[in-house]
Design an enzyme around this catalytic site. Structure first.
Site, PDB file in Angstrom:
ATOM      1  N   VAL A   1       0.853  -1.200   0.000  1.00 40.53           N
ATOM      2  CA  VAL A   1       0.000   0.000   0.000  1.00 40.53           C
ATOM      3  C   VAL A   1       0.886   1.246   0.000  1.00 40.53           C
ATOM      4  CG1 VAL A   1      -1.579   1.413   1.402  1.00 40.53           C
ATOM      5  CG2 VAL A   1      -2.025  -1.038   1.117  1.00 40.53           C
TER       6      VAL A   1
ATOM      7  N   ARG B   1       4.043   1.732  -0.798  1.00 43.62           N
ATOM      8  CA  ARG B   1       4.895   1.973  -1.973  1.00 43.62           C
ATOM      9  C   ARG B   1       4.073   2.179  -3.246  1.00 43.62           C
ATOM     10  NH1 ARG B   1      10.237  -1.606  -0.348  1.00 43.62           N
ATOM     11  NH2 ARG B   1      10.668  -0.357   1.500  1.00 43.62           N
TER      12      ARG B   1
ATOM     13  N   ARG C   1     -10.165  -6.181  17.491  1.00 42.30           N
ATOM     14  CA  ARG C   1     -11.612  -6.214  17.236  1.00 42.30           C
ATOM     15  C   ARG C   1     -12.205  -5.062  18.028  1.00 42.30           C
ATOM     16  NH1 ARG C   1     -11.663 -11.169  14.618  1.00 42.30           N
ATOM     17  NH2 ARG C   1     -10.368 -12.725  15.633  1.00 42.30           N
TER      18      ARG C   1
ATOM     19  N   GLY D   1     -15.734  -9.322   8.639  1.00 46.00           N
ATOM     20  CA  GLY D   1     -16.176  -8.306   9.599  1.00 46.00           C
ATOM     21  C   GLY D   1     -15.579  -6.950   9.274  1.00 46.00           C
TER      22      GLY D   1
ATOM     23  N   ASP E   1      -9.594 -17.177   7.278  1.00 46.73           N
ATOM     24  CA  ASP E   1     -10.863 -17.910   7.183  1.00 46.73           C
ATOM     25  C   ASP E   1     -11.375 -18.094   5.741  1.00 46.73           C
ATOM     26  OD1 ASP E   1     -10.801 -17.917   9.950  1.00 46.73           O
ATOM     27  OD2 ASP E   1     -12.097 -16.152  10.128  1.00 46.73           O
TER      28      ASP E   1
ATOM     29  N   GLY F   1     -11.241 -21.162  11.444  1.00 47.77           N
ATOM     30  CA  GLY F   1     -12.036 -20.840  10.255  1.00 47.77           C
ATOM     31  C   GLY F   1     -13.358 -20.171  10.572  1.00 47.77           C
TER      32      GLY F   1
END
Ligand code: ADP
Ligand code: F6P
Length: 324
Positions: free
Chosen positions: A26, A28, A75, A107, A130, A173
């Site tokens: 991101v 560079r 989270r 999420g 996952d 997972g």
């Protein structure tokens, strides 16, 4: 759409091997467009607190080979609150930041969808072990997690063979059985238990007995953590069946999230993060960079976060055929 001048980047949700390679890409890729990048600490929590500072091309040097994320991840359930989302946008605008890259899973991309709907320019990079984003064949971290799970199951197999045992191996997972099924196929497991399909304990006991009857000298079953029937329950059932193998439980846990990313994850991270920057620079926002048929693609966020079905009946049937 105005030209992006100051771009923020964050990693959110469970860390995944390859996130550092994505951050590097991101920074560079943005530099190639003379865009300054701001690293946000601790995912959406840092976005809300304004915990960001500029990171330059040198600061992302020497990180691509490391697992985890240099920006920290977290989270932050409070980010579901619309007022908090608007506060985060106000803070970004105050700092003159006019775009955001969200590196994370299902999420996290629901968080980026919220920001997109409030009109803030945002793009996602599909990253989670996952593999639970839709319309992308894979996500950053899956390949490393699978290789880790595979090498652990290979080791357990040595003991399973030596002691004529059954091993019940729980893999991660969340609600997806993808990691479990692909681990099972890659290790030649006898059975797999998935969140996508319910099985009765009696069916598993019968399958073990049949394997024993076919002169198998061991039995390995991979159980997805999200399956309704839990690995511990299965172990208990098998140990109460005196007619076949002695059973042992092994929970792989967070080792699946760590470690140096594989070649595949380094390439995927480098390419997807670059595709995300190119999209936002061109004014194509509200998309997640994912992977399809050998190249990066842009998936509208609302499609990427839809429930997806990566476990196919064909793969399950293949496991059944190959485990005879
Ligand atoms: P992953 O991205 O790995 O699936 P989570 O499901 O834990 O990880 O989500 C990471 C974070 O994304 C959450 O802690 C929260 O900050 C944010 N998030 C999740 N769901 C939503 C949502 N519906 N709206 C806004 N933000 C969300
Ligand atoms: O989303 C990645 C993941 O490792 C899931 O596979 C698992 O269900 C969850 O995160 C575990 O979360 P935590 O690290 O909070 O225990």
């Amino acid at each position: 759409v105005g030209k992006i001048r100051r771009l923020a980047v964050l990693t959110s949700g469970g860390d995944a091997p390859g996130m550092n390679a994505a951050i590097r890409s991101v920074v560079r890729s943005a530099l190639a467009h003379d865009i300054a990048t701001f690293g946000v600490r601790r995912g959406y929590a840092g976005l809300v607190d304004g915990a960001y500072e500029e990171i330059n091309n040198r600061q992302v040097g020497g990180i691509l080979q490391f697992g985890g994320t240099m920006l920290s991840s977290m989270r932050h359930p409070q980010f579901r609150n619309e007022e908090i989302q608007l506060q985060a946008i106000a803070k970004l605008e105050e700092a003159g930041i006019d775009g955001l890259v969200v590196i994370g899973g299902n999420g996290s991309q629901q968080g980026s969808l919220a920001l997109h709907r409030h009109g803030f320019p945002v793009v996602g990079v599909a990253s989670t072990i996952d593999n639970d984003l839709a319309e992308t064949e894979t996500t950053i971290g899956v390949d490393t997690a699978l290789n880790t799970a595979m090498s652990y199951v290979d080791k357990l197999k040595d003991t399973a063979i030596s002691h004529h045992r059954a091993f019940i191996v729980e893999v991660m997972g969340r609600d997806s059985g993808y990691l479990a099924l692909t681990t099972a196929l890659a290790t030649g497991a006898e059975n797999v238990i998935l969140p996508e399909f319910d099985v009765a304990p009696e069916d598993i006991v019968r399958d073990v007995e049949e394997a024993y009857g076919r002169d198998k000298s061991y039995y390995i079953v991979i159980v997805a953590e999200g399956a309704r029937l839990k690995a511990q329950q299965i172990t208990h059932y098998l140990n109460s069946d005196p007619g076949s193998f002695e059973a042992r439980l092994s929970v792989l846990g967070h080792i699946q999230r760590g470690g140096s990313p594989t070649v595949r994850d380094r390439l995927l991270a480098s390419q997807l993060a670059n595709a995300a920057v190119e999209a936002i620079v061109a004014g194509r926002t509200g998309v997640v960079a994912g992977w399809m048929r050998g190249k990066p693609i842009e998936i509208p966020i609302e499609e990427a976060v839809r429930p997806c079905q990566k476990v196919t009946p064909d793969m399950i049937e293949l496991l059944r055929v190959l485990s005879r």
